[in-house]
Design an enzyme around this catalytic site. Structure first.
Site, PDB file in Angstrom:
ATOM      1  N   GLN A  93       1.276 -11.232  10.521  1.00 35.01           N
ATOM      2  CA  GLN A  93       1.751 -10.057   9.782  1.00 35.01           C
ATOM      3  C   GLN A  93       0.910  -8.813  10.047  1.00 35.01           C
ATOM      4  OE1 GLN A  93       0.417  -9.010   6.078  1.00 35.01           O
ATOM      5  NE2 GLN A  93       2.343  -9.336   4.978  1.00 35.01           N
ATOM      6  N   HIS A 148       0.482  -2.457  11.258  1.00 32.06           N
ATOM      7  CA  HIS A 148       1.609  -3.250  11.776  1.00 32.06           C
ATOM      8  C   HIS A 148       2.030  -2.833  13.183  1.00 32.06           C
ATOM      9  CE1 HIS A 148       2.014  -5.366   8.018  1.00 32.06           C
ATOM     10  NE2 HIS A 148       2.022  -4.206   7.369  1.00 32.06           N
ATOM     11  N   ARG A 191      -9.123  -7.770   4.643  1.00 30.33           N
ATOM     12  CA  ARG A 191      -8.004  -7.321   5.476  1.00 30.33           C
ATOM     13  C   ARG A 191      -7.979  -5.795   5.566  1.00 30.33           C
ATOM     14  NH1 ARG A 191      -2.484  -5.910   4.043  1.00 30.33           N
ATOM     15  NH2 ARG A 191      -0.913  -6.659   5.526  1.00 30.33           N
ATOM     16  N   SER A 250       4.455  -6.096   3.009  1.00 28.64           N
ATOM     17  CA  SER A 250       3.140  -6.054   3.652  1.00 28.64           C
ATOM     18  C   SER A 250       2.088  -6.676   2.745  1.00 28.64           C
ATOM     19  CB  SER A 250       2.807  -4.616   4.042  1.00 28.64           C
ATOM     20  OG  SER A 250       1.635  -4.549   4.820  1.00 28.64           O
ATOM     21  N   LEU A 251       1.153  -5.883   2.238  1.00 27.68           N
ATOM     22  CA  LEU A 251       0.165  -6.365   1.276  1.00 27.68           C
ATOM     23  C   LEU A 251       0.819  -7.150   0.145  1.00 27.68           C
ATOM     24  CD1 LEU A 251      -2.453  -6.204  -0.556  1.00 27.68           C
ATOM     25  CD2 LEU A 251      -1.623  -3.931  -1.200  1.00 27.68           C
ATOM     26  N   GLN A 292       0.833  -1.194   0.000  1.00 26.31           N
ATOM     27  CA  GLN A 292       0.000   0.000   0.000  1.00 26.31           C
ATOM     28  C   GLN A 292       0.872   1.250   0.000  1.00 26.31           C
ATOM     29  OE1 GLN A 292      -3.223  -0.459   2.686  1.00 26.31           O
ATOM     30  NE2 GLN A 292      -3.780   1.700   2.713  1.00 26.31           N
TER      31      GLN A 292
END
Length: 314
Positions: A246, A197, A115, A90-91, A9
């Site tokens: 995560q 996160h 998510r 991440s994503l 993102q």
């Protein structure tokens, strides 16, 4: 060895991947598959925006995933060698799992849409924040966060000199000020809708857990270096557990790059919107050759660079 990485993102842009989609059937088929899994309307959002809609987390995440895989579907058969390892920021780890054969694109789109929505809902808007600390080591930033009252912690260890922190707004501001006093070259408050996160994401993690439990995951054809552990993984059930963790755990991207280099990667190919990961690689290991494919005009030059680097290292 070739490593292939996928963005997260923040790399989104109106029109991303559409030059590939218009020119190549494989890319078009991938985006159409993603659009169907989304429930329709995703192609229109990617094509036309508006940008403020594309910035909504529950839209951003499936859109970046879909664009990345649409581009990769055209890139993959043209690669001079198969990738030796994948990773995603991440994503982007979901994109990596799709590319590695562990997760179907349609399932990945549905998961990241959920998510994104859960992450947005986890913290009331305006109560959380994220900031990028430039010019201090990850260890220094960790120590500053630990010494700050309230919820604030490293969210992304992006490079040896860039760490993103996340948490409650006031503690993030306090830690940012302490970082400046400790000699940070720059502190940038990020324009994000939620503090990703960090432990404030625990409600999102818990609500995503049953959906992760139900999705079909397969052992990977090619290992993916996981954000949570910064270690390669090829096991389906381990991948499932790591996707859960995560949500709250920091992205250990610096170590992910170091792990891939230690495993023999000599060139990193970034596939998808933006070139953020190429910039982070340059700050982490100058010996790692880099190429990126964001637009159709990048394709031939990037693949030539990959092939040349691999040939020189053979």
């Amino acid at each position: 060895m070739l490593s292939v990485v996928f963005p997260g993102q923040g790399s989104q842009a109106v029109g991303m991947s559409m030059d590939f989609v218009r020119a190549h059937p494989r890319a078009r088929a991938a985006l159409e598959e993603a659009d169907a899994a989304y429930g329709g309307g995703l192609i229109d959002l990617i094509t036309h925006g508006p940008e403020e809609e594309l910035l909504r987390t529950e839209i951003t995440q499936p859109a970046v995933l879909a664009a990345s895989i649409a581009i990769y579907r055209e890139v993959e058969p043209r690669l001079p060698v198969p990738p030796g390892v994948f990773a995603g920021h991440s994503l982007g780890e979901y994109s990596a799992l799709v590319a590695a054969g562990g997760l179907d694109l349609a399932d990945a789109v549905r998961l990241v849409r959920r998510r994104g929505a859960l992450m947005q809902q986890a913290v009331p808007e305006g109560t959380g924040a994220m900031a990028a600390i430039l010019g201090l080591s990850g260890e220094q930033v960790s120590e500053i966060c630990a010494a700050t009252s309230g919820v604030v912690s490293p969210a992304n260890y992006n490079s040896p000199v860039q760490t993103v922190i996340a948490g409650e707004r006031a503690p993030v501001a306090s830690a940012s000020k302490a970082a400046e006093e400790a000699g940070a070259k720059r502190v940038v408050l990020l324009a994000v809708s939620a503090p990703f996160h960090c432990k404030l994401m625990a409600p999102a993690m818990e609500k995503l857990t049953p959906e992760l439990a139900e999705v079909a995951l397969r052992d990977l054809r090619i290992p993916v270096v996981a954000n949570v552990t910064a270690q390669p993984n090829g096991d389906a059930e381990t991948a499932r557990r790591l996707l859960r963790e995560q949500v709250c755990a920091p992205v250990r991207w610096t170590e992910c790059i170091q792990t891939m280099v230690a495993a023999g990667a000599t060139v990193q190919l970034e596939v998808g919107p933006g070139r953020v990961l190429s910039g982070l690689a340059a700050k982490t290991d100058r010996g790692l050759a880099r190429a990126s494919i964001e637009k159709l005009e990048d394709l031939d030059g990037a693949l030539e660079r990959v092939a040349k680097t691999l040939e020189e290292g053979a």
